[in-house]
Design a protein around this motif. Structure first.
Motif, PDB file in Angstrom:
ATOM      1  N   VAL A  19      11.800  18.713   4.334  1.00  0.00           N
ATOM      2  CA  VAL A  19      11.051  18.515   3.091  1.00  0.00           C
ATOM      3  C   VAL A  19      11.884  17.726   2.083  1.00  0.00           C
ATOM      4  N   MET A  20      13.152  18.066   1.942  1.00  0.00           N
ATOM      5  CA  MET A  20      14.022  17.373   0.989  1.00  0.00           C
ATOM      6  C   MET A  20      14.191  15.901   1.359  1.00  0.00           C
ATOM      7  N   VAL A  21      14.389  15.612   2.638  1.00  0.00           N
ATOM      8  CA  VAL A  21      14.532  14.219   3.081  1.00  0.00           C
ATOM      9  C   VAL A  21      13.225  13.469   2.846  1.00  0.00           C
ATOM     10  N   SER A  22      12.092  14.095   3.101  1.00  0.00           N
ATOM     11  CA  SER A  22      10.795  13.446   2.894  1.00  0.00           C
ATOM     12  C   SER A  22      10.553  13.149   1.423  1.00  0.00           C
ATOM     13  N   VAL A  23      10.837  14.114   0.560  1.00  0.00           N
ATOM     14  CA  VAL A  23      10.650  13.920  -0.882  1.00  0.00           C
ATOM     15  C   VAL A  23      11.586  12.820  -1.385  1.00  0.00           C
ATOM     16  N   GLY A  24      12.825  12.834  -0.923  1.00  0.00           N
ATOM     17  CA  GLY A  24      13.773  11.784  -1.308  1.00  0.00           C
ATOM     18  C   GLY A  24      13.305  10.411  -0.868  1.00  0.00           C
ATOM     19  N   GLY A  25      12.789  10.320   0.338  1.00  0.00           N
ATOM     20  CA  GLY A  25      12.264   9.039   0.827  1.00  0.00           C
ATOM     21  C   GLY A  25      11.077   8.562   0.023  1.00  0.00           C
ATOM     22  N   LEU A  26      10.190   9.473  -0.355  1.00  0.00           N
ATOM     23  CA  LEU A  26       9.031   9.096  -1.169  1.00  0.00           C
ATOM     24  C   LEU A  26       9.460   8.620  -2.548  1.00  0.00           C
ATOM     25  N   LEU A  27      10.428   9.300  -3.138  1.00  0.00           N
ATOM     26  CA  LEU A  27      10.897   8.896  -4.465  1.00  0.00           C
ATOM     27  C   LEU A  27      11.557   7.529  -4.425  1.00  0.00           C
ATOM     28  N   LEU A  28      12.368   7.296  -3.425  1.00  0.00           N
ATOM     29  CA  LEU A  28      13.054   6.010  -3.330  1.00  0.00           C
ATOM     30  C   LEU A  28      12.097   4.873  -3.002  1.00  0.00           C
ATOM     31  N   SER A  29      11.083   5.140  -2.203  1.00  0.00           N
ATOM     32  CA  SER A  29      10.150   4.071  -1.860  1.00  0.00           C
ATOM     33  C   SER A  29       9.241   3.726  -3.035  1.00  0.00           C
ATOM     34  N   GLY A  30       9.080   4.642  -3.982  1.00  0.00           N
ATOM     35  CA  GLY A  30       8.246   4.381  -5.148  1.00  0.00           C
ATOM     36  C   GLY A  30       8.953   3.565  -6.207  1.00  0.00           C
ATOM     37  N   CYS A  31      10.268   3.472  -6.144  1.00  0.00           N
ATOM     38  CA  CYS A  31      11.034   2.724  -7.137  1.00  0.00           C
ATOM     39  C   CYS A  31      11.189   1.278  -6.685  1.00  0.00           C
ATOM     40  N   SER A  32      11.049   0.392  -7.622  1.00  0.00           N
ATOM     41  CA  SER A  32      11.214  -1.017  -7.319  1.00  0.00           C
ATOM     42  C   SER A  32      12.633  -1.434  -7.660  1.00  0.00           C
ATOM     43  N   THR A  33      13.227  -2.268  -6.817  1.00  0.00           N
ATOM     44  CA  THR A  33      14.589  -2.711  -7.084  1.00  0.00           C
ATOM     45  C   THR A  33      14.606  -3.957  -7.960  1.00  0.00           C
ATOM     46  N   THR A  34      13.527  -4.723  -7.967  1.00  0.00           N
ATOM     47  CA  THR A  34      13.468  -5.918  -8.815  1.00  0.00           C
ATOM     48  C   THR A  34      12.260  -5.797  -9.732  1.00  0.00           C
ATOM     49  N   PRO A  35      12.452  -5.991 -11.036  1.00  0.00           N
ATOM     50  CA  PRO A  35      11.309  -5.889 -11.954  1.00  0.00           C
ATOM     51  C   PRO A  35      10.356  -7.068 -11.780  1.00  0.00           C
ATOM     52  N   ASP A  36       9.087  -6.796 -11.996  1.00  0.00           N
ATOM     53  CA  ASP A  36       8.065  -7.845 -11.900  1.00  0.00           C
ATOM     54  C   ASP A  36       8.016  -8.594 -13.224  1.00  0.00           C
ATOM     55  N   GLU A  37       8.476  -9.820 -13.234  1.00  0.00           N
ATOM     56  CA  GLU A  37       8.487 -10.634 -14.442  1.00  0.00           C
ATOM     57  C   GLU A  37       7.549 -11.830 -14.314  1.00  0.00           C
ATOM     58  N   SER A  38       6.520 -11.686 -13.499  1.00  0.00           N
ATOM     59  CA  SER A  38       5.590 -12.789 -13.293  1.00  0.00           C
ATOM     60  C   SER A  38       4.795 -13.106 -14.560  1.00  0.00           C
ATOM     61  N   TYR A  39       4.724 -12.156 -15.489  1.00  0.00           N
ATOM     62  CA  TYR A  39       3.981 -12.396 -16.720  1.00  0.00           C
ATOM     63  C   TYR A  39       4.634 -13.483 -17.569  1.00  0.00           C
ATOM     64  N   LYS A  40       5.920 -13.743 -17.365  1.00  0.00           N
ATOM     65  CA  LYS A  40       6.617 -14.733 -18.179  1.00  0.00           C
ATOM     66  C   LYS A  40       6.122 -16.153 -17.903  1.00  0.00           C
ATOM     67  N   GLU A  41       5.648 -16.406 -16.702  1.00  0.00           N
ATOM     68  CA  GLU A  41       5.147 -17.743 -16.363  1.00  0.00           C
ATOM     69  C   GLU A  41       3.655 -17.889 -16.639  1.00  0.00           C
TER      70      GLU A  41
END
Length: 95
Positions: free
Chosen positions: A16-38
């Motif tokens: 359960v702990m490994v599954s919850v950790g995997g879900l939390l990490l997969s929900g986080c983005s490593t690069t912010p979406d800055e497409s609005y700037k263009e």
């Protein structure tokens, strides 16, 4: 009790702990979406014809940081307390 029965809750908890950790990490983005700037405005926004534009007033303008502070007294309308009624006159239950 045998070993399999004892280790079962620990194994379940770790899964359960490994599954919850995997879900939390997969929900986080490593690069912010800055497409609005263009993005560019293609046409002005449409609004309903019966919409009334707010009247601008200096009252709501933001003063410059160097300006002297302005204090406006707040006045509240006079209120008269409502006359008290007994419970049986209000239609409530009397005890």
């Amino acid at each position: 009790m045998d070993k399999q029965t004892k280790s079962s809750p620990a194994l379940l908890l770790s899964v359960v702990m490994v599954s919850v950790g995997g879900l939390l990490l997969s929900g986080c983005s490593t690069t912010p979406d800055e497409s609005y700037k263009e993005s560019e405005m293609s046409k002005p926004l449409d609004y309903p014809p019966d919409l009334v534009a707010p009247v601008t007033s200096k009252r709501f303008s933001v003063p410059s940081p160097d300006a002297a502070p302005i204090s406006t007294p707040i006045s509240f309308p006079e209120t008269v307390p409502a006359p008290r009624q007994r419970a049986n006159e209000r239609g409530g239950h009397s005890h």
